[in-house]
Write a protein that holds these residues in place. Structure first.
Motif, PDB file in Angstrom:
ATOM      1  N   ALA A  33      20.701  12.773   3.344  1.00  0.00           N
ATOM      2  CA  ALA A  33      21.786  13.189   2.317  1.00  0.00           C
ATOM      3  C   ALA A  33      23.186  13.012   2.797  1.00  0.00           C
ATOM      4  O   ALA A  33      24.176  13.106   1.958  1.00  0.00           O
ATOM      5  CB  ALA A  33      21.514  14.671   2.060  1.00  0.00           C
ATOM      6  N   GLY A  34      23.409  12.952   3.904  1.00  0.00           N
ATOM      7  CA  GLY A  34      24.907  12.951   4.486  1.00  0.00           C
ATOM      8  C   GLY A  34      25.498  14.234   4.076  1.00  0.00           C
ATOM      9  O   GLY A  34      24.619  15.415   4.473  1.00  0.00           O
ATOM     10  N   ASP A  35      26.710  14.444   3.207  1.00  0.00           N
ATOM     11  CA  ASP A  35      27.098  15.857   2.973  1.00  0.00           C
ATOM     12  C   ASP A  35      26.967  15.876   1.383  1.00  0.00           C
ATOM     13  O   ASP A  35      27.447  16.861   0.640  1.00  0.00           O
ATOM     14  CB  ASP A  35      28.549  16.012   3.404  1.00  0.00           C
ATOM     15  N   THR A  36      26.115  15.111   0.674  1.00  0.00           N
ATOM     16  CA  THR A  36      25.913  15.169  -0.577  1.00  0.00           C
ATOM     17  C   THR A  36      25.236  16.766  -0.982  1.00  0.00           C
ATOM     18  O   THR A  36      25.630  17.213  -2.064  1.00  0.00           O
ATOM     19  CB  THR A  36      24.976  14.104  -1.175  1.00  0.00           C
ATOM     20  N   VAL A  37      24.241  17.054  -0.334  1.00  0.00           N
ATOM     21  CA  VAL A  37      23.780  18.213  -0.234  1.00  0.00           C
ATOM     22  C   VAL A  37      23.916  19.081   1.090  1.00  0.00           C
ATOM     23  O   VAL A  37      23.789  18.194   2.241  1.00  0.00           O
ATOM     24  CB  VAL A  37      22.549  18.416  -0.809  1.00  0.00           C
ATOM     25  N   VAL A  38      23.604  20.128   1.417  1.00  0.00           N
ATOM     26  CA  VAL A  38      23.737  21.085   2.787  1.00  0.00           C
ATOM     27  C   VAL A  38      22.609  21.978   2.570  1.00  0.00           C
ATOM     28  O   VAL A  38      22.523  22.579   1.587  1.00  0.00           O
ATOM     29  CB  VAL A  38      25.196  21.467   3.243  1.00  0.00           C
ATOM     30  N   SER A  39      22.400  22.662   3.660  1.00  0.00           N
ATOM     31  CA  SER A  39      21.525  23.778   3.655  1.00  0.00           C
ATOM     32  C   SER A  39      22.353  25.045   3.125  1.00  0.00           C
ATOM     33  O   SER A  39      23.627  25.140   3.251  1.00  0.00           O
ATOM     34  CB  SER A  39      21.152  24.107   5.315  1.00  0.00           C
ATOM     35  N   ALA A  40      21.506  25.734   2.321  1.00  0.00           N
ATOM     36  CA  ALA A  40      22.080  26.978   1.728  1.00  0.00           C
ATOM     37  C   ALA A  40      22.605  28.026   2.557  1.00  0.00           C
ATOM     38  O   ALA A  40      23.488  28.720   2.098  1.00  0.00           O
ATOM     39  CB  ALA A  40      21.081  27.654   0.792  1.00  0.00           C
ATOM     40  N   ASP A  41      22.099  28.000   3.713  1.00  0.00           N
ATOM     41  CA  ASP A  41      22.539  28.829   4.705  1.00  0.00           C
ATOM     42  C   ASP A  41      23.763  28.347   5.712  1.00  0.00           C
ATOM     43  O   ASP A  41      23.929  29.187   6.797  1.00  0.00           O
ATOM     44  CB  ASP A  41      21.616  29.567   5.355  1.00  0.00           C
ATOM     45  N   SER A  42      24.024  27.195   5.362  1.00  0.00           N
ATOM     46  CA  SER A  42      24.998  26.427   6.485  1.00  0.00           C
ATOM     47  C   SER A  42      26.395  27.312   6.429  1.00  0.00           C
ATOM     48  O   SER A  42      26.781  27.528   4.866  1.00  0.00           O
ATOM     49  CB  SER A  42      25.184  25.101   6.046  1.00  0.00           C
ATOM     50  N   PRO A  43      27.194  27.265   7.332  1.00  0.00           N
ATOM     51  CA  PRO A  43      28.624  27.946   6.835  1.00  0.00           C
ATOM     52  C   PRO A  43      29.414  26.933   6.138  1.00  0.00           C
ATOM     53  O   PRO A  43      30.459  27.093   5.502  1.00  0.00           O
ATOM     54  CB  PRO A  43      29.178  27.933   8.451  1.00  0.00           C
ATOM     55  N   PHE A  44      28.938  25.667   5.843  1.00  0.00           N
ATOM     56  CA  PHE A  44      29.697  24.694   5.016  1.00  0.00           C
ATOM     57  C   PHE A  44      29.240  24.798   3.559  1.00  0.00           C
ATOM     58  O   PHE A  44      29.889  24.147   2.997  1.00  0.00           O
ATOM     59  CB  PHE A  44      29.608  23.210   5.822  1.00  0.00           C
ATOM     60  N   ALA A  72      28.935  25.862  -0.212  1.00  0.00           N
ATOM     61  CA  ALA A  72      29.678  26.784  -1.167  1.00  0.00           C
ATOM     62  C   ALA A  72      29.027  28.178  -1.307  1.00  0.00           C
ATOM     63  O   ALA A  72      27.826  28.203  -1.277  1.00  0.00           O
ATOM     64  CB  ALA A  72      29.694  26.254  -2.408  1.00  0.00           C
ATOM     65  N   ALA A  73      30.087  29.022  -1.739  1.00  0.00           N
ATOM     66  CA  ALA A  73      29.373  30.334  -2.026  1.00  0.00           C
ATOM     67  C   ALA A  73      28.600  30.282  -3.214  1.00  0.00           C
ATOM     68  O   ALA A  73      28.977  29.816  -4.072  1.00  0.00           O
ATOM     69  CB  ALA A  73      30.619  31.261  -2.021  1.00  0.00           C
ATOM     70  N   LEU A  78      18.922  24.561  -0.491  1.00  0.00           N
ATOM     71  CA  LEU A  78      19.822  23.625  -0.407  1.00  0.00           C
ATOM     72  C   LEU A  78      20.968  24.016  -1.280  1.00  0.00           C
ATOM     73  O   LEU A  78      21.083  25.087  -2.149  1.00  0.00           O
ATOM     74  CB  LEU A  78      19.530  22.114  -1.174  1.00  0.00           C
ATOM     75  N   ALA A  79      22.229  23.573  -1.013  1.00  0.00           N
ATOM     76  CA  ALA A  79      23.524  23.946  -1.691  1.00  0.00           C
ATOM     77  C   ALA A  79      24.552  22.883  -1.600  1.00  0.00           C
ATOM     78  O   ALA A  79      24.256  21.693  -1.159  1.00  0.00           O
ATOM     79  CB  ALA A  79      24.178  25.159  -1.188  1.00  0.00           C
ATOM     80  N   VAL A  80      25.506  22.860  -2.569  1.00  0.00           N
ATOM     81  CA  VAL A  80      26.759  21.924  -2.338  1.00  0.00           C
ATOM     82  C   VAL A  80      27.570  22.377  -1.397  1.00  0.00           C
ATOM     83  O   VAL A  80      27.749  23.577  -0.806  1.00  0.00           O
ATOM     84  CB  VAL A  80      27.234  21.557  -3.607  1.00  0.00           C
ATOM     85  N   ILE A  81      28.455  21.585  -0.644  1.00  0.00           N
ATOM     86  CA  ILE A  81      29.293  21.784   0.209  1.00  0.00           C
ATOM     87  C   ILE A  81      30.372  22.713  -0.465  1.00  0.00           C
ATOM     88  O   ILE A  81      30.698  22.459  -1.388  1.00  0.00           O
ATOM     89  CB  ILE A  81      29.877  20.559   0.972  1.00  0.00           C
ATOM     90  N   ALA A  82      31.131  23.469   0.378  1.00  0.00           N
ATOM     91  CA  ALA A  82      32.460  24.311  -0.001  1.00  0.00           C
ATOM     92  C   ALA A  82      33.468  23.536  -0.747  1.00  0.00           C
ATOM     93  O   ALA A  82      33.635  22.505  -0.134  1.00  0.00           O
ATOM     94  CB  ALA A  82      32.751  25.064   0.855  1.00  0.00           C
ATOM     95  N   PRO A  83      34.024  24.036  -1.806  1.00  0.00           N
ATOM     96  CA  PRO A  83      34.800  23.103  -2.514  1.00  0.00           C
ATOM     97  C   PRO A  83      36.287  22.687  -1.550  1.00  0.00           C
ATOM     98  O   PRO A  83      36.698  21.463  -1.596  1.00  0.00           O
ATOM     99  CB  PRO A  83      35.601  24.379  -3.540  1.00  0.00           C
ATOM    100  N   ASP A  84      36.550  23.501  -0.673  1.00  0.00           N
ATOM    101  CA  ASP A  84      37.579  23.115   0.346  1.00  0.00           C
ATOM    102  C   ASP A  84      37.247  21.829   0.989  1.00  0.00           C
ATOM    103  O   ASP A  84      38.501  21.244   1.383  1.00  0.00           O
ATOM    104  CB  ASP A  84      38.038  24.206   1.325  1.00  0.00           C
ATOM    105  N   TYR A  85      36.363  21.509   1.167  1.00  0.00           N
ATOM    106  CA  TYR A  85      35.800  20.146   1.853  1.00  0.00           C
ATOM    107  C   TYR A  85      35.728  18.928   1.127  1.00  0.00           C
ATOM    108  O   TYR A  85      35.378  17.812   1.196  1.00  0.00           O
ATOM    109  CB  TYR A  85      34.505  20.324   2.591  1.00  0.00           C
ATOM    110  N   ASN A  86      35.811  19.249  -0.250  1.00  0.00           N
ATOM    111  CA  ASN A  86      35.617  18.075  -1.252  1.00  0.00           C
ATOM    112  C   ASN A  86      36.943  17.665  -1.703  1.00  0.00           C
ATOM    113  O   ASN A  86      37.760  18.102  -2.243  1.00  0.00           O
ATOM    114  CB  ASN A  86      34.897  18.514  -2.350  1.00  0.00           C
ATOM    115  N   ALA A  87      37.093  16.138  -2.037  1.00  0.00           N
ATOM    116  CA  ALA A  87      37.969  15.402  -2.515  1.00  0.00           C
ATOM    117  C   ALA A  87      38.080  15.815  -4.193  1.00  0.00           C
ATOM    118  O   ALA A  87      39.058  16.123  -4.778  1.00  0.00           O
ATOM    119  CB  ALA A  87      37.960  14.092  -2.434  1.00  0.00           C
TER     120      ALA A  87
END
Length: 209
Positions: A135-146, A148-149, A156-165
């Motif tokens: 997946a790369g960073d297409t999805v991340v673990s829901a409990d990852s510090p990266f 999104a809230a 699974l979760a998406v990565i936090a907005p601050d990290y996204n283009a």
């Protein structure tokens, strides 16, 4: 850690409390490393690359925690091919790194199918090999510090907005993954999903709707 025959996942210690995940797949055509880590993981990466006899390093997208170890890998590995999404090559070149294989979704490379999932970076990709989704960073673990809230219903979760283009595009891109069949989801940030991986992706899409 061996996920299944020919599929390995490793946790690299780096600047953050959560380990950084990289993965090795032995395909019929090459031994492929997914993720080239950050500069501070260079020693760990080269040990993995040497142990497996890596032929190809795929930089899943153009972020420094995915390409920072490329110089060390090249120095430690003979005839290494470095691959990255064609639209993210500019980020690597700006860092002084050469890409041998710009990847597009029009081709299959070493038996691996790139999947366009833009948003996190302009040409972010996920990768499919048999029943394995990297997946790369297409999805991340829901409990990852990266992550999104949010009140995520599954692992699974998406990565936090601050990290996204482009955060909206990042969220929309998750639905593309359901067009493919896979059993395992290998992550860069957080715990892999080793069984029934399609279900957590569908749960995430429902959360995003």
């Amino acid at each position: 850690m061996e996920i299944r025959p020919g599929v390995y996942s490793y946790e690299l210690e780096w600047a953050y409390d959560e380990p950084l995940g990289v993965h090795v797949l032995d395909t019929e055509r090459a031994t492929v490393l997914f993720g080239a880590g950050s500069e501070d993981t260079a020693d760990q990466l080269t040990e993995i690359a040497t142990a497996h006899g890596i032929d190809v390093a795929i930089v899943e997208h153009g972020d420094t925690d995915h390409y920072g170890g490329v110089p060390a890998l090249r120095a430690a590995t003979d005839d290494l091919d470095v691959a990255a999404p064609a639209g993210d090559v500019v980020a690597l070149e700006a860092a002084g790194l050469e890409v041998d294989d710009p990847l597009t979704t029009d081709n299959i490379y070493w038996g691996i199918t790139p999947i366009a999932a833009p948003g996190h970076t302009p040409d972010n990709m996920a990768y499919l090999y048999e029943e394995i989704l990297v997946a790369g960073d297409t999805v991340v673990s829901a409990d990852s510090p990266f992550a999104a809230a949010g009140d995520w219903s599954g692992p699974l979760a998406v990565i936090a907005p601050d990290y996204n283009a482009d955060d909206e595009q990042t969220r929309n891109s998750v639905s593309v993954l359901t067009e493919y069949e896979f059993e395992t989801v290998l992550l860069s940030h957080g715990d892999n999903v080793t069984e029934s991986g399609h279900n957590p992706v569908e749960t995430l899409i429902a959360d995003l709707e």
